[in-house]
Design a protein around this motif. Structure first.
Motif, PDB file in Angstrom:
ATOM      1  N   ALA A 596       0.827  -1.205   0.000  1.00 43.81           N
ATOM      2  CA  ALA A 596       0.000   0.000   0.000  1.00 43.81           C
ATOM      3  C   ALA A 596       0.859   1.251   0.000  1.00 43.81           C
ATOM      4  CB  ALA A 596      -0.918  -0.006   1.226  1.00 43.81           C
ATOM      5  N   CYS A 597       2.088   1.134   0.498  1.00 47.55           N
ATOM      6  CA  CYS A 597       3.084   2.220   0.426  1.00 47.55           C
ATOM      7  C   CYS A 597       4.199   1.730  -0.492  1.00 47.55           C
ATOM      8  CB  CYS A 597       3.626   2.540   1.828  1.00 47.55           C
ATOM      9  SG  CYS A 597       4.918   3.799   1.881  1.00 47.55           S
ATOM     10  N   PRO A 598       4.061   1.924  -1.811  1.00 45.01           N
ATOM     11  CA  PRO A 598       5.000   1.292  -2.754  1.00 45.01           C
ATOM     12  C   PRO A 598       6.411   1.864  -2.729  1.00 45.01           C
ATOM     13  CG  PRO A 598       3.499   2.753  -3.914  1.00 45.01           C
ATOM     14  CD  PRO A 598       3.022   2.715  -2.497  1.00 45.01           C
ATOM     15  N   GLU A 599       6.596   3.050  -2.156  1.00 43.89           N
ATOM     16  CA  GLU A 599       7.920   3.666  -2.165  1.00 43.89           C
ATOM     17  C   GLU A 599       8.323   4.120  -0.767  1.00 43.89           C
ATOM     18  OE1 GLU A 599       7.738   6.778  -5.013  1.00 43.89           O
ATOM     19  OE2 GLU A 599       7.738   5.440  -6.735  1.00 43.89           O
ATOM     20  N   PRO A 600       8.478   3.206   0.171  1.00 41.63           N
ATOM     21  CA  PRO A 600       8.926   3.611   1.518  1.00 41.63           C
ATOM     22  C   PRO A 600      10.378   4.068   1.493  1.00 41.63           C
ATOM     23  CG  PRO A 600       8.891   1.221   1.342  1.00 41.63           C
ATOM     24  CD  PRO A 600       8.302   1.747   0.062  1.00 41.63           C
ATOM     25  N   ALA A 601      10.677   5.102   2.233  1.00 50.27           N
ATOM     26  CA  ALA A 601      12.055   5.598   2.318  1.00 50.27           C
ATOM     27  C   ALA A 601      12.868   4.672   3.220  1.00 50.27           C
ATOM     28  CB  ALA A 601      12.069   7.022   2.856  1.00 50.27           C
ATOM     29  N   VAL A 602      14.126   4.444   2.839  1.00 55.45           N
ATOM     30  CA  VAL A 602      14.980   3.456   3.508  1.00 55.45           C
ATOM     31  C   VAL A 602      16.167   4.170   4.152  1.00 55.45           C
ATOM     32  CG1 VAL A 602      16.346   1.356   3.221  1.00 55.45           C
ATOM     33  CG2 VAL A 602      14.296   1.708   1.824  1.00 55.45           C
ATOM     34  N   ALA A 603      16.364   3.940   5.442  1.00 57.04           N
ATOM     35  CA  ALA A 603      17.527   4.439   6.172  1.00 57.04           C
ATOM     36  C   ALA A 603      18.501   3.290   6.415  1.00 57.04           C
ATOM     37  CB  ALA A 603      17.101   5.070   7.498  1.00 57.04           C
ATOM     38  N   ILE A 604      19.740   3.638   6.744  1.00 56.41           N
ATOM     39  CA  ILE A 604      20.796   2.642   6.907  1.00 56.41           C
ATOM     40  C   ILE A 604      21.499   2.850   8.239  1.00 56.41           C
ATOM     41  CG2 ILE A 604      22.961   1.737   5.967  1.00 56.41           C
ATOM     42  CD1 ILE A 604      22.093   2.775   3.241  1.00 56.41           C
ATOM     43  N   LEU A 605      21.693   1.773   8.979  1.00 54.53           N
ATOM     44  CA  LEU A 605      22.611   1.754  10.114  1.00 54.53           C
ATOM     45  C   LEU A 605      23.771   0.849   9.705  1.00 54.53           C
ATOM     46  CD1 LEU A 605      23.296   2.593  12.954  1.00 54.53           C
ATOM     47  CD2 LEU A 605      21.977   0.673  13.819  1.00 54.53           C
ATOM     48  N   PRO A 606      24.886   1.432   9.268  1.00 56.64           N
ATOM     49  CA  PRO A 606      25.966   0.636   8.653  1.00 56.64           C
ATOM     50  C   PRO A 606      26.669  -0.265   9.661  1.00 56.64           C
ATOM     51  CG  PRO A 606      26.630   2.931   8.884  1.00 56.64           C
ATOM     52  CD  PRO A 606      25.199   2.867   9.290  1.00 56.64           C
ATOM     53  N   LEU A 607      26.663  -1.556   9.377  1.00 53.60           N
ATOM     54  CA  LEU A 607      27.317  -2.542  10.230  1.00 53.60           C
ATOM     55  C   LEU A 607      28.407  -3.312   9.498  1.00 53.60           C
ATOM     56  CD1 LEU A 607      24.280  -4.151  12.135  1.00 53.60           C
ATOM     57  CD2 LEU A 607      25.714  -2.238  12.845  1.00 53.60           C
ATOM     58  N   GLY A 608      28.590  -3.046   8.214  1.00 54.64           N
ATOM     59  CA  GLY A 608      29.540  -3.828   7.432  1.00 54.64           C
ATOM     60  C   GLY A 608      30.945  -3.283   7.506  1.00 54.64           C
ATOM     61  N   THR A 609      31.759  -3.678   6.510  1.00 63.18           N
ATOM     62  CA  THR A 609      33.154  -3.245   6.454  1.00 63.18           C
ATOM     63  C   THR A 609      33.316  -1.998   5.590  1.00 63.18           C
ATOM     64  OG1 THR A 609      33.875  -5.535   6.717  1.00 63.18           O
ATOM     65  CG2 THR A 609      35.491  -3.970   5.887  1.00 63.18           C
TER      66      THR A 609
END
Length: 873
Positions: A596-609
């Protein structure tokens, strides 16, 4: 609080009061044992010097042997058909506040590092002072009944600073009669022993858990094993008490009752000796009985106080028994919340049955106008790990039932309630997610596979959703017993060699969401970031509703998007490396048409290298232990930006040129890209690192070590020329591009590569446009080898600019390492076609930090409450 020597004078220990203050019984979800600094046990109120356990959903910390005495006072996170309500009240938890915590009302310090002090709402974070008790009393673990400042606050909870991000419990429905809370919240169950298992030990009345020091007994003292009922005897779960050998029988009984936090009059109990192993000359000491005031054969002295022959064995194991009672006063609770009283007290006699109790209770609860047949008496056991409900038969004698409960366990009696509930039938409906099935099948084929694997019952099970591309289905089960059977069977079943995944999913009542609610859907990869994802999982479950937090190693992103599919507006937080972010974005791309919300905004909590996308969006180079509450506030304040998404078609059919090579080629597949795609030396280093991590994952627990492995792998490949420009051909916008002498070819979508390096460079060039991550163009850059890559990462030089465009075709003439967003593999000879993926993805860019006002303490949260200290493990 009290001195150890004054403990016997405490008449109302807090643990015995706690069950009576629970508003809605909700079981806890205890995780594995760990070391929690500056934390206190909510049961015995002592420090957790030894390994303790914590609830994964609330802030309850206890010793492992205190778990059976913790009541079911966890947060209510969903509606389950029992005492459901739309108004949400504060959920207070006492103690374990940060040292700088201040009261919301009087602004005085309310935290303590020495004792359990102060209270905090586990939803909104509001903190307040609570009383520390008066002589002869002890604070209660649910202090709203004795609190000072918390009583001045409005009872309704508004969820505080995170109110727009929290999924309200009144908007989540999950009928989970046969499932534990661990299953409902999709929490991975530990293989460690269950909390509370094994022998319990008590010195006086204080529990001594595993790992605590046990002092050598003096010759004037003796240790006795005390059981509280038949169930404890069968399980061999006892509490050990230490008493003087010359102690009177009443003193021994009082210590035994205090060990089980029983505050009733000792005159109503007695100690019975358990049968001991037969000895030569045994005189049958197991028949001895200690009552509340006198001891048969011994006057008023306990065991060891009289001279006995050496062949006579004094019983070391005793069981507490309640003496028969001719009548009792029982609290009857209403199963509905809209009533003026919490409970009514009724006298129960031998003639009282469940039916007569309901008949007497209805007028007192304001329901006398309704028929008796519309109500029933429900027995509820409020265990710390599970809340069990049982409907009593109308003619069942209630006094006999109370006697049976006490015979089973005195502790269980203190955790048992009786509710008058409406006799309505709740239509069972459980949503069961099943993943790991072969992709690309029809609903009929999936139904046949499940029938063959777990023999699902057609009349009770229907398939509500089919995700063919991901090889997953969602089953609607109309029977609690069948849902539990399927859940357990699916978890132990494999189809075509792949183990299946089973998850119990809630229903989000999207029509009841507040207009300003924009809940956050959280995905956490617990294996990323040096295993910091495990702690973040627990933190986000406590700060938000655990139903909106998903562990990616348990079913992937699909279950989360399915649960939120009808939510009109939501955001996403991905906790992991670049590969994890790409995984979630790919799942979002596939699910977009179902949302129903086709374009949700995405945040990042960086855990990689590398965390290159996180760097570009200002989320930093990697998570270093910041307060999770501050992270959520930053997500709420972040701005939405657009980022291009690209598809890469991998087609090996036209490689080699012979029929045999075509037959052996891999089938075409599609992958998505957000950051960059590398071919050659860049991908080869990533592949070697990936293989090393797969062989020994336990060593890759820090970002520093991971980068060290990258350096070591790179040094091993300095003197290995490959001539990549002779092993492939490149077309940009359908025009052939002449390649210079290079060892690596990289397609850039963002201005960050290899842990923050600017591979394209900042110099202006009239041949190309200035790169942006939303311009619909990719930049193509070449590197000449490992040394060149090191110089780029050191900021000494940039890559070799080759092309810029929106459509590329790469022809691989031999098998070549390829990596997309940090995920490497060896690609067979063939074609790679890179083109725009359609709609741009909405990402969240962290707002620029505002300068902090002078004098503002660092540990104060955005809502005015001090930030909680992180649990140290």
């Amino acid at each position: 609080m009290s001195h150890e020597k004054c403990l016997k004078h405490v008449k109302t220990p807090c643990t015995s009061v706690a069950p009576s203050l629970v508003r809605v019984p909700v079981a806890h979800c205890f995780g594995p044992r760990g070391l929690y600094k500056r934390r206190f046990c909510a049961v015995c109120r002592k420090g957790l010097e030894a390994p303790g356990v914590r609830c994964e959903v609330c802030e309850l910390h206890v010793h492992p042997d205190c778990v059976p005495f913790a009541c079911s006072d966890c947060r209510q996170c969903h509606q389950d058909g029992h005492r459901d309500h739309d108004t949400h009240l504060h959920h207070w938890r006492e103690g374990n506040l940060p040292s700088g915590a201040r009261c919301e009302v009087c602004r005085k310090a309310c935290g303590s590092s020495d004792v359990l002090a102060g209270v905090r709402c586990e939803w909104c974070g509001v903190q307040a002072l609570s009383c520390t008790g008066t002589p002869g009393s002890s604070p209660c673990p649910l202090p709203q009944a004795h609190s000072v400042c918390s009583a001045a606050l409005a009872p309704e909870c508004t969820f505080g600073r995170l109110r727009t991000m929290v999924l309200p419990p009144a908007c989540v429905r999950l009928l989970s009669r046969n499932f534990s809370k661990m299953h409902c919240f999709r929490i991975s169950e530990s293989t460690a022993p269950e909390p509370g298992e094994g022998d319990d030990s008590v010195d006086g009345s204080a529990p001594a858990g595993p790992g605590r020091e046990v002092m050598a007994l003096e010759s004037s003292k003796q240790t006795l094993k005390i059981f509280d009922g038949n169930d404890a005897v069968q399980r061999n779960h006892f509490r050990a008490i230490t008493v003087p050998r010359l102690a009177k029988s009443q003193e021994v009984l009082e210590v035994a009752l205090r060990a089980y936090y029983i505050t009733e009059d000792p005159q109503g109990f007695q100690l019975q000796a358990l049968p001991a192993p037969a000895l030569v000359g045994d005189t049958g000491a197991s028949g001895k009985v200690w009552s509340g005031g006198t001891t048969e054969e011994e006057g008023s002295r306990g065991p060891g106080a009289r001279d006995v022959p050496s062949i006579v064995r004094i019983p070391e194991a005793w069981i507490i028994r309640a003496l028969p009672r001719s009548q009792e006063v029982l609290k009857i609770y209403p199963a509905w919340l809209k009533v003026g009283v919490a409970y009514v007290s009724m006298r129960v006699t031998p003639q009282s049955t469940a039916r007569t109790v309901v008949l007497e209770a209805l007028p007192l609860l304001g329901r006398q106008a309704e028929g008796l047949k519309s109500f029933q008496l429900v027995e509820v056991l409020m265990g710390s790990r599970q809340v069990q409900r049982a409907v009593l038969a109308d003619e069942e004698p209630l006094l006999d039932r109370l006697r049976e409960i006490r015979q089973t366990s005195l502790r269980q009696m203190s955790q048992t309630r009786f509710y008058v509930a409406e006799s309505r039938v709740v239509a069972p409906r459980v949503s069961l997610f099943v993943g790991g099935l072969p992709p690309g099948r029809s609903p009929q084929e999936y139904s046949s596979l499940l029938d063959e694997a777990v023999a699902s019952k057609a009349g009770l099970v229907s398939m509500s959703h089919v995700y063919s591309a991901q090889g997953a289905v969602v089953l609607d089960v109309a029977c609690f017993a069948e849902a539990e059977r399927l859940y357990m069977l699916v978890r132990d079943t494999a189809v075509h060699g792949r183990p299946l995944t089973a998850l119990v999913l809630p229903d989000v009542l999207h029509l009841k969401l507040p207009p300003d609610c924009r809940p956050l859907l959280v995905f956490v990869n617990p294996r990323s970031g040096g295993l910091k994802g495990r702690d973040l999982l627990c933190s986000f479950r406590k700060l938000l509703n655990p139903h909106q937090v998903f562990e990616l190693t348990n079913g992937g992103p699909l279950p989360g998007f399915h649960v939120f599919s009808q939510v009109p507006c939501f955001r996403v937080l991905v906790c992991g490396g670049d590969g994890t972010v790409g995984w979630v974005l790919a799942a979002l791309e596939e699910m977009r048409h179902r949302l129903a919300c086709p374009e949700p905004a995405v945040a990042i909590l960086p855990l990689g290298t590398g965390n290159d996308l996180g760097r570009v969006l200002r989320w930093g180079s990697g998570y270093s232990g910041e307060d999770p509450f501050s992270v959520l506030v930053s997500v709420d304040e972040a701005d939405a930006v657009l980022v291009d998404r690209w598809t890469i078609l991998l087609d090996a059919h036209e490689a080699g040129g012979g029929e045999e090579s075509v037959a052996d080629a891999e089938p075409p597949k599609m992958v998505h890209m957000s950051n960059y795609c590398g071919i050659g030396i860049d991908a080869e280093l990533s592949l070697d690192f990936h293989q090393a991590r797969e062989e020994e994952p336990g060593k890759f627990t820090s970002r520093f070590h991971n980068k060290g492995v990258y350096v070591r792998v790179g040094l091993q490949k300095i003197s290995h020329p490959r001539g990549l420009h002779r092993a492939l051909r490149l077309q940009a916008e359908r025009q052939e591009v002449e390649l210079p002498s290079i060892e690596g070819l990289i397609f850039l979508n963002i201005p960050s590569w290899g842990s923050g390096a600017d591979l394209w460079g900042s110099d202006s060039d009239s041949r190309f446009e200035k790169p942006r991550m939303d311009d619909g163009l990719l930049e193509v850059v070449g590197v000449t080898g490992v040394v060149h890559m090191g110089q780029v990462q050191g900021g000494l030089r940039s890559g070799i600019r080759i092309a810029q465009g929106s459509y590329f075709r790469v022809t691989l003439l031999k098998a070549t390492p390829v990596q997309v967003d940090g995920e490497p593999w060896v690609q067979a000879p063939g074609h790679m076609i890179i083109s725009a993926a359609g709609p741009k993805v909405h990402m969240l860019r962290k707002a620029k930090q505002k300068p902090r006002k002078a004098g503002t303490p660092k540990d104060v949260r955005a809502d005015g409450a001090p930030a909680p200290d992180g649990d140290s493990k």
